[in-house]
Design a protein around this motif. Structure first.
Motif, PDB file in Angstrom:
ATOM      1  N   ARG A 167       0.830  -1.216   0.000  1.00 52.19           N
ATOM      2  CA  ARG A 167       0.000   0.000   0.000  1.00 52.19           C
ATOM      3  C   ARG A 167       0.854   1.251   0.000  1.00 52.19           C
ATOM      4  O   ARG A 167       0.561   2.210  -0.700  1.00 52.19           O
ATOM      5  N   GLU A 168       1.923   1.274   0.794  1.00 56.98           N
ATOM      6  CA  GLU A 168       2.800   2.430   0.815  1.00 56.98           C
ATOM      7  C   GLU A 168       3.428   2.656  -0.558  1.00 56.98           C
ATOM      8  O   GLU A 168       3.534   3.787  -1.037  1.00 56.98           O
ATOM      9  N   ASP A 205       0.791   4.021  -2.911  1.00 58.39           N
ATOM     10  CA  ASP A 205       0.438   5.409  -2.587  1.00 58.39           C
ATOM     11  C   ASP A 205       1.475   6.397  -3.118  1.00 58.39           C
ATOM     12  O   ASP A 205       1.150   7.540  -3.414  1.00 58.39           O
TER      13      ASP A 205
END
Length: 89
Positions: free
Chosen positions: A83-84, A87
């Motif tokens: 997810r990081e 993003d």
């Protein structure tokens, strides 16, 4: 009557739904990569556990070797890392 058919990878990919229907009907497929067998697709039998399946490498010098991936000693939250990364894009 069970029928075993040989199918090249490209045809298997392009007609996946058709081939899976025939497997559901009891047929068995041998997937070929340049006329060499690389996989066998057969119907799933009820009561078979996932642990009953084994991943094996291609046939080498007349014998089959089971693939065993070493476990990594890393303790990480893979979902958080993905997810990081997404993003940041």
């Amino acid at each position: 009557m069970v029928m075993t058919r040989k199918v090249k990878i490209a045809e298997f990919k392009s007609k996946l739904s058709k081939h899976l229907r025939s497997v559901r009907g009891g047929d068995e497929l041998i997937i070929l990569d340049r006329d060499r067998p690389v996989a066998r697709v057969a119907a799933y039998e009820k009561g078979t556990e996932a642990s009953d399946f084994r991943i094996r490498s291609a046939r080498i010098r007349g014998c089959w070797k089971q693939v065993r991936w070493p476990s990594l000693p890393v303790k990480a939250d893979v979902v958080r890392i993905l997810r990081e990364d997404r993003d940041k894009r």
